[in-house]
Design a protein around this motif. Sequence first.
Motif, PDB file in Angstrom:
ATOM      1  N   PRO A  41       0.853  -1.196   0.000  1.00  0.00           N
ATOM      2  CA  PRO A  41       0.000   0.000   0.000  1.00  0.00           C
ATOM      3  C   PRO A  41       0.893   1.251   0.000  1.00  0.00           C
ATOM      4  CG  PRO A  41      -0.676  -1.542   1.727  1.00  0.00           C
ATOM      5  CD  PRO A  41       0.624  -2.048   1.186  1.00  0.00           C
ATOM      6  N   LEU A  42       0.396   2.335  -0.583  1.00  0.00           N
ATOM      7  CA  LEU A  42       1.173   3.578  -0.616  1.00  0.00           C
ATOM      8  C   LEU A  42       1.576   3.975   0.795  1.00  0.00           C
ATOM      9  CD1 LEU A  42      -0.760   5.788  -3.215  1.00  0.00           C
ATOM     10  CD2 LEU A  42       1.123   4.193  -3.606  1.00  0.00           C
ATOM     11  N   GLY A  43       2.864   4.312   0.948  1.00  0.00           N
ATOM     12  CA  GLY A  43       3.366   4.724   2.251  1.00  0.00           C
ATOM     13  C   GLY A  43       3.961   3.579   3.051  1.00  0.00           C
ATOM     14  N   GLU A  44       3.808   2.340   2.553  1.00  0.00           N
ATOM     15  CA  GLU A  44       4.338   1.183   3.291  1.00  0.00           C
ATOM     16  C   GLU A  44       5.482   0.486   2.561  1.00  0.00           C
ATOM     17  OE1 GLU A  44       1.378  -1.519   4.788  1.00  0.00           O
ATOM     18  OE2 GLU A  44       0.081   0.111   5.468  1.00  0.00           O
ATOM     19  N   GLY A  45       5.900   1.049   1.427  1.00  0.00           N
ATOM     20  CA  GLY A  45       7.011   0.463   0.679  1.00  0.00           C
ATOM     21  C   GLY A  45       8.210   1.388   0.695  1.00  0.00           C
ATOM     22  N   ASP A  46       9.095   1.225  -0.283  1.00  0.00           N
ATOM     23  CA  ASP A  46      10.354   1.969  -0.314  1.00  0.00           C
ATOM     24  C   ASP A  46      10.347   3.175  -1.247  1.00  0.00           C
ATOM     25  OD1 ASP A  46      11.678   0.305   1.547  1.00  0.00           O
ATOM     26  OD2 ASP A  46      11.946  -1.220  -0.008  1.00  0.00           O
ATOM     27  N   VAL A  47       9.208   3.461  -1.881  1.00  0.00           N
ATOM     28  CA  VAL A  47       9.139   4.635  -2.752  1.00  0.00           C
ATOM     29  C   VAL A  47       8.731   5.831  -1.898  1.00  0.00           C
ATOM     30  CG1 VAL A  47       8.036   5.672  -4.773  1.00  0.00           C
ATOM     31  CG2 VAL A  47       8.413   3.193  -4.707  1.00  0.00           C
ATOM     32  N   ASP A  48       9.434   6.951  -2.073  1.00  0.00           N
ATOM     33  CA  ASP A  48       9.066   8.161  -1.321  1.00  0.00           C
ATOM     34  C   ASP A  48       7.916   8.849  -2.053  1.00  0.00           C
ATOM     35  OD1 ASP A  48       8.856  10.428   0.191  1.00  0.00           O
ATOM     36  OD2 ASP A  48      10.992  10.922   0.159  1.00  0.00           O
ATOM     37  N   ILE A  49       6.721   8.261  -1.897  1.00  0.00           N
ATOM     38  CA  ILE A  49       5.545   8.757  -2.616  1.00  0.00           C
ATOM     39  C   ILE A  49       5.236  10.209  -2.221  1.00  0.00           C
ATOM     40  CG2 ILE A  49       3.058   8.444  -3.030  1.00  0.00           C
ATOM     41  CD1 ILE A  49       4.440   6.103  -4.227  1.00  0.00           C
ATOM     42  N   GLY A  50       5.391  10.519  -0.929  1.00  0.00           N
ATOM     43  CA  GLY A  50       5.139  11.888  -0.457  1.00  0.00           C
ATOM     44  C   GLY A  50       5.992  12.904  -1.195  1.00  0.00           C
ATOM     45  N   ARG A  51       7.286  12.636  -1.283  1.00  0.00           N
ATOM     46  CA  ARG A  51       8.215  13.551  -1.974  1.00  0.00           C
ATOM     47  C   ARG A  51       7.897  13.599  -3.477  1.00  0.00           C
ATOM     48  NH1 ARG A  51       9.893  17.905  -2.802  1.00  0.00           N
ATOM     49  NH2 ARG A  51      11.843  18.221  -3.896  1.00  0.00           N
ATOM     50  N   LEU A  52       7.572  12.442  -4.041  1.00  0.00           N
ATOM     51  CA  LEU A  52       7.227  12.372  -5.466  1.00  0.00           C
ATOM     52  C   LEU A  52       6.048  13.291  -5.779  1.00  0.00           C
ATOM     53  CD1 LEU A  52       7.574  10.894  -8.269  1.00  0.00           C
ATOM     54  CD2 LEU A  52       5.694   9.447  -7.508  1.00  0.00           C
ATOM     55  N   LEU A  53       5.013  13.226  -4.952  1.00  0.00           N
ATOM     56  CA  LEU A  53       3.829  14.064  -5.164  1.00  0.00           C
ATOM     57  C   LEU A  53       4.199  15.541  -5.075  1.00  0.00           C
ATOM     58  CD1 LEU A  53       1.224  12.045  -3.044  1.00  0.00           C
ATOM     59  CD2 LEU A  53       1.404  12.102  -5.542  1.00  0.00           C
ATOM     60  N   GLU A  54       5.075  15.886  -4.129  1.00  0.00           N
ATOM     61  CA  GLU A  54       5.541  17.279  -3.995  1.00  0.00           C
ATOM     62  C   GLU A  54       6.230  17.739  -5.276  1.00  0.00           C
ATOM     63  OE1 GLU A  54       8.131  17.567  -0.582  1.00  0.00           O
ATOM     64  OE2 GLU A  54       6.497  17.095   0.819  1.00  0.00           O
ATOM     65  N   VAL A  55       7.143  16.909  -5.788  1.00  0.00           N
ATOM     66  CA  VAL A  55       7.892  17.253  -7.009  1.00  0.00           C
ATOM     67  C   VAL A  55       6.931  17.448  -8.183  1.00  0.00           C
ATOM     68  CG1 VAL A  55       9.549  16.375  -8.727  1.00  0.00           C
ATOM     69  CG2 VAL A  55      10.052  16.146  -6.295  1.00  0.00           C
ATOM     70  N   LEU A  56       5.983  16.526  -8.311  1.00  0.00           N
ATOM     71  CA  LEU A  56       5.020  16.609  -9.416  1.00  0.00           C
ATOM     72  C   LEU A  56       4.144  17.854  -9.301  1.00  0.00           C
ATOM     73  CD1 LEU A  56       3.958  12.857  -9.646  1.00  0.00           C
ATOM     74  CD2 LEU A  56       5.275  14.122 -11.359  1.00  0.00           C
ATOM     75  N   GLU A  57       3.638  18.101  -8.097  1.00  0.00           N
ATOM     76  CA  GLU A  57       2.746  19.256  -7.895  1.00  0.00           C
ATOM     77  C   GLU A  57       3.516  20.569  -8.099  1.00  0.00           C
ATOM     78  OE1 GLU A  57      -0.803  18.930  -6.347  1.00  0.00           O
ATOM     79  OE2 GLU A  57      -0.545  16.963  -7.250  1.00  0.00           O
ATOM     80  N   GLU A  58       4.767  20.614  -7.609  1.00  0.00           N
ATOM     81  CA  GLU A  58       5.603  21.811  -7.807  1.00  0.00           C
ATOM     82  C   GLU A  58       5.860  22.039  -9.289  1.00  0.00           C
ATOM     83  OE1 GLU A  58       9.083  20.999  -5.422  1.00  0.00           O
ATOM     84  OE2 GLU A  58       7.946  21.186  -3.557  1.00  0.00           O
ATOM     85  N   GLY A  59       5.955  20.935 -10.050  1.00  0.00           N
ATOM     86  CA  GLY A  59       6.195  21.027 -11.491  1.00  0.00           C
ATOM     87  C   GLY A  59       4.926  21.335 -12.276  1.00  0.00           C
ATOM     88  N   GLY A  60       3.810  21.526 -11.567  1.00  0.00           N
ATOM     89  CA  GLY A  60       2.571  21.905 -12.233  1.00  0.00           C
ATOM     90  C   GLY A  60       1.715  20.737 -12.701  1.00  0.00           C
ATOM     91  N   TYR A  61       2.014  19.539 -12.223  1.00  0.00           N
ATOM     92  CA  TYR A  61       1.225  18.381 -12.648  1.00  0.00           C
ATOM     93  C   TYR A  61      -0.223  18.533 -12.196  1.00  0.00           C
ATOM     94  CZ  TYR A  61      -0.417  13.629 -13.401  1.00  0.00           C
ATOM     95  OH  TYR A  61      -1.133  12.544 -13.827  1.00  0.00           O
ATOM     96  N   SER A  62      -1.158  18.337 -13.132  1.00  0.00           N
ATOM     97  CA  SER A  62      -2.574  18.473 -12.778  1.00  0.00           C
ATOM     98  C   SER A  62      -3.401  17.306 -13.317  1.00  0.00           C
ATOM     99  CB  SER A  62      -3.125  19.795 -13.318  1.00  0.00           C
ATOM    100  OG  SER A  62      -2.998  19.814 -14.739  1.00  0.00           O
ATOM    101  N   GLY A  63      -2.703  16.225 -13.688  1.00  0.00           N
ATOM    102  CA  GLY A  63      -3.402  15.077 -14.267  1.00  0.00           C
ATOM    103  C   GLY A  63      -3.902  14.096 -13.222  1.00  0.00           C
ATOM    104  N   TRP A  64      -4.211  12.929 -13.685  1.00  0.00           N
ATOM    105  CA  TRP A  64      -4.739  11.872 -12.830  1.00  0.00           C
ATOM    106  C   TRP A  64      -3.633  11.157 -12.078  1.00  0.00           C
ATOM    107  CZ3 TRP A  64      -9.872  10.232 -12.332  1.00  0.00           C
ATOM    108  CH2 TRP A  64     -10.785  10.859 -13.192  1.00  0.00           C
ATOM    109  N   TYR A  65      -3.969  10.669 -10.892  1.00  0.00           N
ATOM    110  CA  TYR A  65      -3.122   9.712 -10.178  1.00  0.00           C
ATOM    111  C   TYR A  65      -3.878   8.391 -10.205  1.00  0.00           C
ATOM    112  CZ  TYR A  65      -0.409  13.632  -8.341  1.00  0.00           C
ATOM    113  OH  TYR A  65       0.390  14.740  -8.218  1.00  0.00           O
TER     114      TYR A  65
END
Length: 170
Positions: free
Chosen positions: A107-131
């Motif tokens: 589940p998101l948040g329970e593995g080794d991917v820094d999903i929180g940081r990834l979302l920050e990078v995407l949102e800062e880059g102007g991402y407005s699409g689907w997850y």
Amino acid sequence: GMLFESLEMVEEICTRQGVAVSLHQHFGTVIERDEQLFRFLEGSGMGLCLDTGHLVIGGSDPVQVAELAGGRVNHVHLKDVDRELAAKLGGGELDFKEAAQKGAFRPLGEGDVDIGRLLEVLEEGGYSGWYVLEQDTVVESEPKEGEGPVVDVGKSLAFLEEKLNGGADR
């Protein structure tokens, strides 16, 4: 080479039809490893579908790829993965089913991917699409009501809402 010419043709056709194009790098295809992905980003202007699971299986860091690709990311598939099991899958020691059975996909948040940081990078880059939430799993029989993959999907959804809404109620 051939690949980039083909991608250009696809883009021209789709643009004429008003359809957005996204290249999905994918384990087991011609674009699965870092060097192949970087070549694609350099050689083509096409949008990228950033799939965290396939990136980790291919040995990449999804956050680094998001930073590199910047505004090119136009679609996102979110999975969290156990990096060790993902590496075994990527290296051919496990097949997909075995990896899934051993819990490679978390589940998101329970593995080794820094999903929180990834979302920050995407949102800062102007991402407005689907997850797109993807929960890869192996189900041998019909789970009881409220059991099975839906449990992990619920955890992932709660994690995602928390990160995207900063914990605020909608």
